[in-house]
Design a protein around this motif. Sequence first.
Motif, PDB file in Angstrom:
ATOM      1  N   ASN A  49       0.814  -1.224   0.000  1.00 46.61           N
ATOM      2  CA  ASN A  49       0.000   0.000   0.000  1.00 46.61           C
ATOM      3  C   ASN A  49       0.842   1.266   0.000  1.00 46.61           C
ATOM      4  OD1 ASN A  49      -2.631  -1.111  -0.134  1.00 46.61           O
ATOM      5  ND2 ASN A  49      -2.442  -1.737   1.997  1.00 46.61           N
ATOM      6  N   GLY A  50       2.122   1.154   0.361  1.00 41.70           N
ATOM      7  CA  GLY A  50       3.006   2.311   0.392  1.00 41.70           C
ATOM      8  C   GLY A  50       3.728   2.576  -0.921  1.00 41.70           C
ATOM      9  N   LEU A  51       3.458   1.777  -1.934  1.00 40.08           N
ATOM     10  CA  LEU A  51       4.108   1.954  -3.232  1.00 40.08           C
ATOM     11  C   LEU A  51       3.653   3.232  -3.921  1.00 40.08           C
ATOM     12  CD1 LEU A  51       3.723  -1.654  -4.642  1.00 40.08           C
ATOM     13  CD2 LEU A  51       5.875  -0.552  -3.991  1.00 40.08           C
ATOM     14  N   GLU A  52       4.559   3.829  -4.689  1.00 41.53           N
ATOM     15  CA  GLU A  52       4.189   4.953  -5.550  1.00 41.53           C
ATOM     16  C   GLU A  52       3.316   4.456  -6.693  1.00 41.53           C
ATOM     17  OE1 GLU A  52       7.432   7.346  -6.962  1.00 41.53           O
ATOM     18  OE2 GLU A  52       8.434   7.293  -5.026  1.00 41.53           O
ATOM     19  N   SER A  53       3.547   3.233  -7.118  1.00 47.01           N
ATOM     20  CA  SER A  53       2.851   2.631  -8.256  1.00 47.01           C
ATOM     21  C   SER A  53       1.699   1.761  -7.770  1.00 47.01           C
ATOM     22  CB  SER A  53       3.837   1.764  -9.044  1.00 47.01           C
ATOM     23  OG  SER A  53       3.171   0.986 -10.000  1.00 47.01           O
ATOM     24  N   LYS A  54       0.649   1.729  -8.530  1.00 51.64           N
ATOM     25  CA  LYS A  54      -0.451   0.806  -8.249  1.00 51.64           C
ATOM     26  C   LYS A  54      -0.520  -0.259  -9.340  1.00 51.64           C
ATOM     27  CE  LYS A  54      -1.370   2.797  -4.462  1.00 51.64           C
ATOM     28  NZ  LYS A  54      -0.634   2.260  -3.322  1.00 51.64           N
ATOM     29  N   ASP A  55       0.633  -0.471  -9.999  1.00 55.28           N
ATOM     30  CA  ASP A  55       0.771  -1.525 -10.996  1.00 55.28           C
ATOM     31  C   ASP A  55       0.575  -2.861 -10.278  1.00 55.28           C
ATOM     32  OD1 ASP A  55       2.103  -3.668 -12.435  1.00 55.28           O
ATOM     33  OD2 ASP A  55       3.050  -2.134 -13.688  1.00 55.28           O
ATOM     34  N   PRO A  56      -0.377  -3.695 -10.709  1.00 52.99           N
ATOM     35  CA  PRO A  56      -0.657  -4.932  -9.976  1.00 52.99           C
ATOM     36  C   PRO A  56       0.533  -5.893  -9.894  1.00 52.99           C
ATOM     37  CG  PRO A  56      -2.027  -4.777 -11.954  1.00 52.99           C
ATOM     38  CD  PRO A  56      -1.295  -3.495 -11.828  1.00 52.99           C
ATOM     39  N   GLU A  57       1.417  -5.873 -10.883  1.00 52.71           N
ATOM     40  CA  GLU A  57       2.577  -6.760 -10.805  1.00 52.71           C
ATOM     41  C   GLU A  57       3.576  -6.261  -9.759  1.00 52.71           C
ATOM     42  OE1 GLU A  57       3.246  -9.167 -14.819  1.00 52.71           O
ATOM     43  OE2 GLU A  57       3.343  -6.979 -15.130  1.00 52.71           O
ATOM     44  N   VAL A  58       3.758  -4.976  -9.651  1.00 45.40           N
ATOM     45  CA  VAL A  58       4.646  -4.426  -8.614  1.00 45.40           C
ATOM     46  C   VAL A  58       4.018  -4.679  -7.241  1.00 45.40           C
ATOM     47  CG1 VAL A  58       5.820  -2.354  -7.753  1.00 45.40           C
ATOM     48  CG2 VAL A  58       5.547  -2.699 -10.216  1.00 45.40           C
ATOM     49  N   MET A  59       2.712  -4.576  -7.153  1.00 42.98           N
ATOM     50  CA  MET A  59       2.025  -4.863  -5.894  1.00 42.98           C
ATOM     51  C   MET A  59       2.197  -6.333  -5.505  1.00 42.98           C
ATOM     52  SD  MET A  59      -1.347  -2.505  -6.528  1.00 42.98           S
ATOM     53  CE  MET A  59      -2.071  -2.663  -4.887  1.00 42.98           C
ATOM     54  N   GLN A  60       2.210  -7.230  -6.489  1.00 44.06           N
ATOM     55  CA  GLN A  60       2.442  -8.652  -6.213  1.00 44.06           C
ATOM     56  C   GLN A  60       3.843  -8.857  -5.630  1.00 44.06           C
ATOM     57  OE1 GLN A  60       1.460 -11.101  -9.748  1.00 44.06           O
ATOM     58  NE2 GLN A  60       0.041  -9.471 -10.294  1.00 44.06           N
ATOM     59  N   ILE A  61       4.826  -8.196  -6.228  1.00 45.17           N
ATOM     60  CA  ILE A  61       6.203  -8.288  -5.707  1.00 45.17           C
ATOM     61  C   ILE A  61       6.234  -7.801  -4.256  1.00 45.17           C
ATOM     62  CG2 ILE A  61       8.574  -7.435  -5.941  1.00 45.17           C
ATOM     63  CD1 ILE A  61       7.915  -7.128  -9.016  1.00 45.17           C
ATOM     64  N   ALA A  62       5.561  -6.697  -3.996  1.00 45.99           N
ATOM     65  CA  ALA A  62       5.577  -6.120  -2.651  1.00 45.99           C
ATOM     66  C   ALA A  62       4.976  -7.067  -1.615  1.00 45.99           C
ATOM     67  CB  ALA A  62       4.836  -4.782  -2.649  1.00 45.99           C
ATOM     68  N   VAL A  63       3.827  -7.619  -1.912  1.00 46.84           N
ATOM     69  CA  VAL A  63       3.159  -8.441  -0.908  1.00 46.84           C
ATOM     70  C   VAL A  63       3.863  -9.793  -0.724  1.00 46.84           C
ATOM     71  CG1 VAL A  63       1.384  -9.640  -2.290  1.00 46.84           C
ATOM     72  CG2 VAL A  63       0.861  -8.895   0.048  1.00 46.84           C
ATOM     73  N   LEU A  64       4.600 -10.236  -1.751  1.00 52.83           N
ATOM     74  CA  LEU A  64       5.310 -11.514  -1.656  1.00 52.83           C
ATOM     75  C   LEU A  64       6.786 -11.355  -1.285  1.00 52.83           C
ATOM     76  CD1 LEU A  64       3.877 -13.253  -4.855  1.00 52.83           C
ATOM     77  CD2 LEU A  64       3.403 -13.897  -2.472  1.00 52.83           C
ATOM     78  N   HIS A  65       7.258 -10.119  -1.077  1.00 53.78           N
ATOM     79  CA  HIS A  65       8.707  -9.883  -0.990  1.00 53.78           C
ATOM     80  C   HIS A  65       9.419 -10.650   0.125  1.00 53.78           C
ATOM     81  CE1 HIS A  65       7.850  -6.827   2.126  1.00 53.78           C
ATOM     82  NE2 HIS A  65       9.133  -6.953   2.443  1.00 53.78           N
ATOM     83  N   ASP A  66       8.759 -10.996   1.192  1.00 51.14           N
ATOM     84  CA  ASP A  66       9.407 -11.744   2.270  1.00 51.14           C
ATOM     85  C   ASP A  66       9.074 -13.234   2.256  1.00 51.14           C
ATOM     86  OD1 ASP A  66      10.943  -9.739   3.432  1.00 51.14           O
ATOM     87  OD2 ASP A  66       9.322  -9.073   4.740  1.00 51.14           O
ATOM     88  N   VAL A  67       8.162 -13.650   1.405  1.00 47.40           N
ATOM     89  CA  VAL A  67       7.750 -15.056   1.372  1.00 47.40           C
ATOM     90  C   VAL A  67       8.915 -15.963   0.984  1.00 47.40           C
ATOM     91  CG1 VAL A  67       6.270 -16.721   0.148  1.00 47.40           C
ATOM     92  CG2 VAL A  67       5.290 -14.605   1.029  1.00 47.40           C
ATOM     93  N   ILE A  68       9.657 -15.579  -0.061  1.00 51.74           N
ATOM     94  CA  ILE A  68      10.776 -16.417  -0.526  1.00 51.74           C
ATOM     95  C   ILE A  68      11.848 -16.537   0.558  1.00 51.74           C
ATOM     96  CG2 ILE A  68      12.614 -16.654  -2.262  1.00 51.74           C
ATOM     97  CD1 ILE A  68       9.825 -17.025  -3.442  1.00 51.74           C
ATOM     98  N   GLU A  69      12.180 -15.438   1.219  1.00 46.53           N
ATOM     99  CA  GLU A  69      13.238 -15.457   2.244  1.00 46.53           C
ATOM    100  C   GLU A  69      12.798 -16.137   3.533  1.00 46.53           C
ATOM    101  OE1 GLU A  69      14.675 -11.521   3.031  1.00 46.53           O
ATOM    102  OE2 GLU A  69      15.947 -11.523   1.268  1.00 46.53           O
TER     103      GLU A  69
END
Length: 173
Positions: free
Chosen positions: A44-64
Amino acid sequence: MSNQTKKIQQQQLAKAVQIAATAHVGHFDKGDNAYILHPLRVMNGLESKDPEVMQIAVLHDVIEDCPEWTIERLRSDDFSERVLLGLSYMSKTEEDLAAGDEGYYNYIRRMFENIDALFVKMSDIRDNSQVTRLKGLREKDQKRMVKYARAYTMLEQRLEEVRATCLTGAFKV
């Protein structure tokens, strides 16, 4: 973008939120809050509301943080190559972890190569820098905030370079 493509991206965003929520069940942040709130704030804090960038954001800690989730598993869930690439840039390597602070800054510099990861990491650092999330502010926390400030400055400077080169038509990542 066609309506069909937009619909698919929105469906993938919903799937990403669901995966992150499930993956982070039982995880808590340094303030003992449900961890899932962090990736949601980053998204929600992204400058972009591009759904693919939002996917990266919400999943960013899942892999680690969740060994059962890998890039290949997300690929099998039909996430786009753009999302998978962004997530790979967002993930620290064993070398990064072993090299301490310098490894962390190498990890930050790698994000210079992927604008999506750069935007997500900036939002991630902004959220991680909110001291109100902590139970108290110890010396260890203060040192981490200094590290985050340096990393954010590095990312911000790279973003300025990217914007300047886009204006001149000489953009290369």
